[in-house]
Every structure is written in C-alpha cells, then in structure tokens.
Design an enzyme around this catalytic site. Structure first.
Site, PDB file in Angstrom:
ATOM      1  N   ASP A  32      14.408  42.075 -12.180  1.00 48.81           N
ATOM      2  CA  ASP A  32      14.203  43.470 -11.771  1.00 48.81           C
ATOM      3  C   ASP A  32      15.382  44.363 -12.165  1.00 48.81           C
ATOM      4  O   ASP A  32      16.523  43.916 -12.185  1.00 48.81           O
ATOM      5  CB  ASP A  32      14.008  43.499 -10.243  1.00 48.81           C
ATOM      6  N   GLY A  33      15.061  45.628 -12.432  1.00 51.70           N
ATOM      7  CA  GLY A  33      16.115  46.630 -12.684  1.00 51.70           C
ATOM      8  C   GLY A  33      16.180  47.105 -14.123  1.00 51.70           C
ATOM      9  O   GLY A  33      17.069  47.885 -14.475  1.00 51.70           O
TER      10      GLY A  33
ATOM     11  N   THR B 234       0.500  41.237 -11.371  1.00 54.68           N
ATOM     12  CA  THR B 234      -0.864  41.785 -11.339  1.00 54.68           C
ATOM     13  C   THR B 234      -0.813  43.296 -11.040  1.00 54.68           C
ATOM     14  O   THR B 234      -1.759  44.015 -11.343  1.00 54.68           O
ATOM     15  CB  THR B 234      -1.721  41.075 -10.260  1.00 54.68           C
TER      16      THR B 234
ATOM     17  N   ARG C 177      12.888  42.452  -1.551  1.00 55.68           N
ATOM     18  CA  ARG C 177      11.471  42.174  -1.277  1.00 55.68           C
ATOM     19  C   ARG C 177      11.070  40.965  -2.104  1.00 55.68           C
ATOM     20  O   ARG C 177      11.706  40.656  -3.102  1.00 55.68           O
ATOM     21  CB  ARG C 177      10.595  43.339  -1.769  1.00 55.68           C
TER      22      ARG C 177
ATOM     23  N   SER D 195       7.840  40.847  -3.319  1.00 59.42           N
ATOM     24  CA  SER D 195       6.918  41.448  -4.290  1.00 59.42           C
ATOM     25  C   SER D 195       5.854  40.483  -4.812  1.00 59.42           C
ATOM     26  O   SER D 195       5.613  40.418  -6.023  1.00 59.42           O
ATOM     27  CB  SER D 195       7.702  42.049  -5.465  1.00 59.42           C
TER      28      SER D 195
ATOM     29  N   GLU E 185      15.669  29.316  -0.805  1.00 66.38           N
ATOM     30  CA  GLU E 185      16.762  30.214  -0.428  1.00 66.38           C
ATOM     31  C   GLU E 185      16.668  31.429  -1.335  1.00 66.38           C
ATOM     32  O   GLU E 185      16.592  31.289  -2.559  1.00 66.38           O
ATOM     33  CB  GLU E 185      18.133  29.535  -0.642  1.00 66.38           C
TER      34      GLU E 185
ATOM     35  N   ASN F  78       1.658  45.310 -12.256  1.00 68.96           N
ATOM     36  CA  ASN F  78       2.328  46.020 -13.356  1.00 68.96           C
ATOM     37  C   ASN F  78       1.356  46.749 -14.294  1.00 68.96           C
ATOM     38  O   ASN F  78       1.775  47.577 -15.100  1.00 68.96           O
ATOM     39  CB  ASN F  78       3.241  45.086 -14.163  1.00 68.96           C
TER      40      ASN F  78
ATOM     41  N   GLY G 178      14.185  49.182 -15.700  1.00 68.61           N
ATOM     42  CA  GLY G 178      13.924  50.620 -15.787  1.00 68.61           C
ATOM     43  C   GLY G 178      15.163  51.425 -15.405  1.00 68.61           C
ATOM     44  O   GLY G 178      15.535  52.379 -16.095  1.00 68.61           O
ATOM     45  N   ARG G 179      15.819  51.033 -14.309  1.00 67.09           N
ATOM     46  CA  ARG G 179      17.010  51.759 -13.859  1.00 67.09           C
ATOM     47  C   ARG G 179      18.160  51.616 -14.852  1.00 67.09           C
ATOM     48  O   ARG G 179      18.909  52.540 -15.111  1.00 67.09           O
ATOM     49  CB  ARG G 179      17.457  51.251 -12.469  1.00 67.09           C
TER      50      ARG G 179
HETATM   51  C1  FPP Z   1      10.980  44.774 -13.585  1.00 69.71           C
HETATM   52  O1  FPP Z   1      11.931  45.812 -13.774  1.00 69.71           O
HETATM   53  C2  FPP Z   1      10.667  44.156 -14.879  1.00 69.71           C
HETATM   54  C3  FPP Z   1       9.431  44.031 -15.404  1.00 69.71           C
HETATM   55  C4  FPP Z   1       8.219  44.508 -14.724  1.00 69.71           C
HETATM   56  C5  FPP Z   1       9.210  43.433 -16.747  1.00 69.71           C
HETATM   57  C6  FPP Z   1      10.068  42.252 -17.065  1.00 69.71           C
HETATM   58  C7  FPP Z   1       9.935  41.965 -18.495  1.00 69.71           C
HETATM   59  C8  FPP Z   1      10.946  41.557 -19.306  1.00 69.71           C
HETATM   60  C9  FPP Z   1      12.307  41.237 -18.831  1.00 69.71           C
HETATM   61  C10 FPP Z   1      10.698  41.385 -20.765  1.00 69.71           C
HETATM   62  C11 FPP Z   1       9.786  40.191 -20.984  1.00 69.71           C
HETATM   63  C12 FPP Z   1      10.160  39.430 -22.140  1.00 69.71           C
HETATM   64  C13 FPP Z   1      10.733  38.214 -22.102  1.00 69.71           C
HETATM   65  C14 FPP Z   1      11.037  37.562 -23.388  1.00 69.71           C
HETATM   66  C15 FPP Z   1      11.078  37.496 -20.851  1.00 69.71           C
HETATM   67  P1  FPP Z   1      11.482  47.322 -13.526  1.00 69.71           P
HETATM   68  O2  FPP Z   1      10.920  47.846 -14.804  1.00 69.71           O
HETATM   69  O3  FPP Z   1      10.563  47.393 -12.362  1.00 69.71           O
HETATM   70  O4  FPP Z   1      12.854  48.001 -13.207  1.00 69.71           O
HETATM   71  P2  FPP Z   1      13.100  49.237 -12.211  1.00 69.71           P
HETATM   72  O5  FPP Z   1      12.768  48.744 -10.834  1.00 69.71           O
HETATM   73  O6  FPP Z   1      14.560  49.514 -12.394  1.00 69.71           O
HETATM   74  O7  FPP Z   1      12.222  50.358 -12.677  1.00 69.71           O
END
Ligand code: FPP
Length: 239
Positions: A20-21, A66, A193, A195, A206, A68, A23-24
C-alpha cells in the site's frame, strides 16, 4: 521457521504483504498514480529477492483486490501492464530464479493475455520450492463465498455430507489450500486495516503496520518487521 542465510535469525515461513501507498508516493512527487505502481512493482522485485535470500518459503502479496475495479480505467490498465511485464520477465528467468508462482483470486475477469501468462507461470514453475502467491482480483470474503459454494455443490452432487465439514476441509476449498497460514502480515503506508486480505488465513497472524510507503519499502524495513514479529509472544489462544 527457517534459519536466515545471513544472520541466522529464524524467519517466518510465510510472509504476506499489503503493498500500500503507491498512489501517495506518486502524489508526493507530482507524478501520475501509475508511476507509483511502477515504483511499487520495483519494490516487489527487491523484496521478493530479499525474501529468497532470507529463506522465506512463501511470500503472498496483495496486487489487485476485488474492490480495485472501482479505480480509473487508466490506473487499472497500468497495474495490469506492470503485472504482464513482470510475468514475462519471470517466465524468461524461471530456471535461474526457481520460484513457484501461484495466483489467489478469480482470474477470469483479467484479459485473456494476462490469464495466459498467469497460467503459464503457474504450470511451468510447479516443481520449484520457494512460492510467491499473487492475490489478483482477490477478496477474502469472495474467497470464503466461493469455498462455501464449491462445498455446497459437492454436497448437491452427493460427494460430500454437510456434517463432514471441518476447518481443515473448508481450507481445502480456499485458494490457499496446501499453503501454511502466514505468520507475519505487513502493511506499509500507515493504514491500519486488513482490507479484506486473507481473512481466514490471518486468524493467528501477527500484523505489523509500518509508516513507510510501499515504493520506499526496502530490505531494512523487512528486517524491522521481522524483528517486531520476534518481539511478539505468540500464544494461539493458550496462556
Ligand atoms: C495499493 O496502493 C496498491 C495497489 C492497489 C496496486 C499494487 C500493485 C503493484 C505494486 C504493481 C503490481 C506489479 C507487480 C509486479 C507486483 P494505493 O494505490 O492504494 O496507494 P494509496 O493508498 O497511496 O493511494
């Protein structure tokens, strides 16, 4: 637990990560969200390699939930492109890396090309030992509903009886059948969370929540999470 190759500390057999993270991370840099996912994919490569060095046997990552699908078309196709590129690379380096690929989730909603790459990666790597589970179009509740439906179908066919159902039997209907539960689940980015991630499998895991965004997450952060895991006193409901 397996002894770590480098520091001889026992490491969990199975580590799961909510990546996670992204986007930020991108927003902080004035970049599009897809740039954050690209950096997140790099972070995954780094951590998957590091887990292999440490002797972790199973690594499970939440790559696409599911929920996303609610994101923009552009962001979804960006994530799918990254996954496709990674799987092509994994197929090329398969003999060198010797990683077994497994996918948790309903792949039927993915593009036929991506489904083909997933199926190839899974079938060509089935003999290898270290396992990476990609949760793709995955939701913990969805997984339990599917398991319940499959069991009910087997009952309707006369292959099972309702009174036969035990925790162990239900587990055999999950995507994670034959995979030990994760001892450690890490969620970076400061969110606290679950999620909808591994709802059944996390009963005794843990959780370690960390204040680092996934694209910045490195081996030192994984070491820190494992140290925190060792500080916990796991009693499994006992005293
Ligand atoms: C959550 O961060 C991340 C995702 C929903 C996508 C994760 C996908 C990848 C890391 C790329 C997949 C490819 C490989 C090779 C593993 P967020 O977008 O919700 O971040 P935010 O909460 O900061 O907006």
């Amino acid at each position: 637990m397996t002894p770590s190759a480098e520091n001889k500390l026992p490491v969990p057999r199975h580590i799961a990560i909510i990546m996670d993270g992204n986007g930020r991370w991108a927003k902080n840099r004035g970049l599009p969200r897809t740039a954050g996912h690209a950096a997140g994919a790099e972070s995954f490569r780094r951590i998957a390699n590091y887990c292999r060095t440490l002797g972790v046997e199973y690594l499970t990552v939440y790559a696409f939930s599911t929920e996303n699908w609610k994101r923009s078309e552009e962001e979804i196709s960006g994530i799918m492109r990254l996954l496709g590129a990674y799987l092509k690379e994994a197929l090329r380096d398969m003999e060198k890396n010797r990683v077994r690929f497994c996918f948790f989730g309903d792949l039927s909603r993915l593009s036929p090309q991506l489904q083909k790459l997933c199926n190839e990666a899974q079938s060509l790597s089935s003999e290898y030992d270290v396992q990476v589970n990609f949760c793709l179009n995955y939701g913990g509740r969805d997984e339990l509903v599917r398991a319940a439906k499959s069991f009910a179908e087997d009952v309707a066919k006369g292959e099972r009886k309702p009174e036969e159902l035990t925790e162990q039997l239900l587990e055999s209907y999950l995507y994670s059948a034959d995979v030990p539960d994760p001892e450690l689940i890490i969620r970076p980015s400061g969110e606290m969370r679950t999620s909808n991630f591994l709802l059944w499998q996390s009963a005794y895991s843990e959780y370690v929540f960390m204040n680092v965004l996934w694209p910045d997450f490195g081996p030192a952060d994984l070491d820190q999470a494992i140290e925190e895991y060792h500080r916990r006193n796991r009693r499994f409901g006992g005293v």
